[in-house]
Design an enzyme around this catalytic site. Structure first.
Site, mmCIF file in Angstrom:
data_model
loop_
_atom_site.group_PDB
_atom_site.id
_atom_site.type_symbol
_atom_site.label_atom_id
_atom_site.label_comp_id
_atom_site.label_asym_id
_atom_site.label_seq_id
_atom_site.Cartn_x
_atom_site.Cartn_y
_atom_site.Cartn_z
ATOM 1 N N ASP A 59 0.843 -1.202 0.000
ATOM 2 C CA ASP A 59 0.000 0.000 0.000
ATOM 3 C C ASP A 59 0.879 1.253 0.000
ATOM 4 O O ASP A 59 0.375 2.375 -0.102
ATOM 5 C CB ASP A 59 -1.009 -0.005 1.160
ATOM 6 C CG ASP A 59 -0.342 0.021 2.517
ATOM 7 O OD1 ASP A 59 0.896 -0.102 2.596
ATOM 8 O OD2 ASP A 59 -1.071 0.164 3.522
ATOM 9 N N SER A 60 2.211 1.052 0.040
ATOM 10 C CA SER A 60 3.128 2.172 -0.186
ATOM 11 C C SER A 60 2.909 2.744 -1.586
ATOM 12 O O SER A 60 3.333 3.867 -1.884
ATOM 13 C CB SER A 60 4.586 1.723 -0.021
ATOM 14 O OG SER A 60 4.818 0.520 -0.725
ATOM 15 N N ASP A 98 -1.350 -6.229 -0.575
ATOM 16 C CA ASP A 98 -1.350 -5.565 0.739
ATOM 17 C C ASP A 98 -2.747 -4.993 1.000
ATOM 18 O O ASP A 98 -3.215 -4.120 0.262
ATOM 19 C CB ASP A 98 -0.311 -4.432 0.693
ATOM 20 C CG ASP A 98 0.219 -4.071 2.055
ATOM 21 O OD1 ASP A 98 -0.147 -4.726 3.047
ATOM 22 O OD2 ASP A 98 1.029 -3.115 2.119
ATOM 23 N N LYS A 128 -1.360 -9.450 2.808
ATOM 24 C CA LYS A 128 -0.678 -8.974 4.020
ATOM 25 C C LYS A 128 -1.587 -7.985 4.720
ATOM 26 O O LYS A 128 -2.296 -7.214 4.068
ATOM 27 C CB LYS A 128 0.647 -8.298 3.653
ATOM 28 C CG LYS A 128 1.368 -7.709 4.865
ATOM 29 C CD LYS A 128 2.760 -7.215 4.524
ATOM 30 C CE LYS A 128 2.831 -5.807 4.012
ATOM 31 N NZ LYS A 128 2.261 -4.776 4.909
ATOM 32 N N GLU A 130 -1.778 -5.379 8.503
ATOM 33 C CA GLU A 130 -0.935 -4.758 9.528
ATOM 34 C C GLU A 130 -1.484 -4.959 10.947
ATOM 35 O O GLU A 130 -2.683 -5.038 11.147
ATOM 36 C CB GLU A 130 -0.809 -3.241 9.258
ATOM 37 C CG GLU A 130 -0.033 -2.931 7.995
ATOM 38 C CD GLU A 130 0.312 -1.450 7.841
ATOM 39 O OE1 GLU A 130 0.003 -0.640 8.743
ATOM 40 O OE2 GLU A 130 0.885 -1.106 6.793
ATOM 41 N N GLU A 197 8.898 -4.186 10.859
ATOM 42 C CA GLU A 197 9.332 -2.890 10.302
ATOM 43 C C GLU A 197 9.846 -1.967 11.402
ATOM 44 O O GLU A 197 9.165 -1.760 12.434
ATOM 45 C CB GLU A 197 8.163 -2.210 9.545
ATOM 46 C CG GLU A 197 8.568 -0.848 8.976
ATOM 47 C CD GLU A 197 7.654 -0.298 7.900
ATOM 48 O OE1 GLU A 197 6.750 -1.019 7.436
ATOM 49 O OE2 GLU A 197 7.863 0.879 7.517
HETATM 50 O O1 KIV Z 1 3.449 -1.139 1.732
HETATM 51 C C1 KIV Z 1 4.616 -1.560 1.754
HETATM 52 O O2 KIV Z 1 5.422 -1.287 0.872
HETATM 53 C C2 KIV Z 1 4.999 -2.395 2.887
HETATM 54 C C3 KIV Z 1 6.427 -2.834 2.959
HETATM 55 C C4 KIV Z 1 7.275 -1.721 3.372
HETATM 56 C C5 KIV Z 1 6.592 -4.011 3.841
HETATM 57 O O3 KIV Z 1 4.192 -2.699 3.701
#
Ligand code: KIV
Length: 310
Positions: A59-60, A98, A128, A130, A197
């Site tokens: 989600d980055s 994510d 994934k 959080e 992280e």
């Molecule tokens: O969103 C992302 O890029 C992440 C990674 C930094 C693990 O969660």
């Protein structure tokens, strides 16, 4: 469109696809797991060719490719669209979607439904999410629905405000113990792996020793079973502040600016297009065209813009 998507390679040319059990084997054998983010077709081709093991459509993407200020605004539709593009460029690495902020917190049903979107619409192998706490229940529900889940503890950007901002986590005994509890809880409900992280290396090392599943670190030292970096950070595609844990392996932003600047210079100074960039035509075709264009009757009426209703 100046180029078509890459042609499918012949079977046997590539490695067999990476699986979830294979990551556990890699941990057992002490082979470092290489994970990286990707957000579109060209970045997927690059990470495929580079031979990484795991690709996260993080989600980055909210910041790296969509220009938001944080990961919070990005939604499921945007994430699924990006993940599907990555899928089209990827053959070998394990592909993880994510779950964005707001896509899994409300209920187990919501979490399962959105995890299924990543699998059905984008071809992801896993998702994934959080944090510990309620996310542990969500992880359990998704795993029970048959979708592998990766956890993420320590600095969790979706809820960074509640953590006091973007800073290392686990620097007090209480917080380090909390992270240990979250990680163990995520493991106990069936997560196949966890991201650590921004956790002090020594804390991370102590925790990794207590976990059976592979731990992938980002700013969590060298003791984790693998590392993950954001594609745009490691290649220097964007400028500005990057976290302490980022190592830059290229300056792609500068290469892109230089390339576009050189193109602009060539256009302005009539150096582009040159003889190599032109299509030729048979002189007889040209002569026929000229005859047609020279006809008197061709000078038609001009469009009257003042009479156009917009
Ligand atoms: O969103 C992302 O890029 C992440 C990674 C930094 C693990 O969660």
């Amino acid at each position: 469109m100046s180029s078509a998507p890459r042609e499918k390679r012949t079977p046997g040319e590539s490695r067999p696809p990476v699986t979830v059990p294979q990551l556990a084997e890699m941990k057992g054998e002490g082979k470092p797991i290489v994970m990286v983010t990707a957000y579109d077709y060209p970045s997927a081709l690059a990470v495929e060719d580079a031979g990484v093991d795991v690709v996260l459509v993080g989600d980055s993407a909210a910041m790296t490719v969509l220009g938001y200020d944080s990961t919070v605004p990005v939604g499921m539709d945007e994430m699924v669209m990006l993940a599907a593009a990555v899928r089209r460029g990827l053959r070998t690495p394990l592909l993880i979607g994510d779950m964005p902020f707001g896509s899994y917190e409300r209920s187990n049903e919501q979490a399962i439904e959105n995890a299924q979107r990543f699998v059905k619409e984008a071809g992801c192998a896993a998702v994934k999410l959080e944090r510990g706490g309620a996310s542990v229940d969500r992880a359990r529900a998704i795993v029970r629905a048959g979708i592998p889940v990766m956890g993420h503890v320590g600095l969790t950007p979706q809820t960074a405000t509640a953590l006091g901002g973007f800073k290392a986590q686990g620097k007090t005994a209480n917080r380090a113990i909390e992270i240990a509890e979250e990680a163990l809880a995520l493991q106990s409900v069936g997560c196949f792996s966890i991201v650590f992280e921004a956790i002090p290396a020594a804390v991370s090392e102590a925790l990794v020793g207590k976990l059976e599943i592979p731990v992938i670190g980002i700013g969590a030292g060298a003791a984790t079973d693998g590392q993950v970096l954001v594609f745009h950070d490691l290649l220097g595609i964007h400028q500005g502040h990057t976290a302490k844990f980022v190592k830059r392996y290229a300056d792609v932003h500068e290469a892109m600016v230089n390339g576009v600047r050189a193109y602009a210079g060539d256009v302005r100074s009539h150096r582009f297009p040159g003889p190599d960039h032109l299509y030729s035509v048979d002189p007889s075709v040209l002569s026929e065209l000229r005859t047609y264009l020279d006809q008197e009757s061709l000078a038609g009426e001009k469009w009257d813009w003042s009479a156009t209703e917009i």
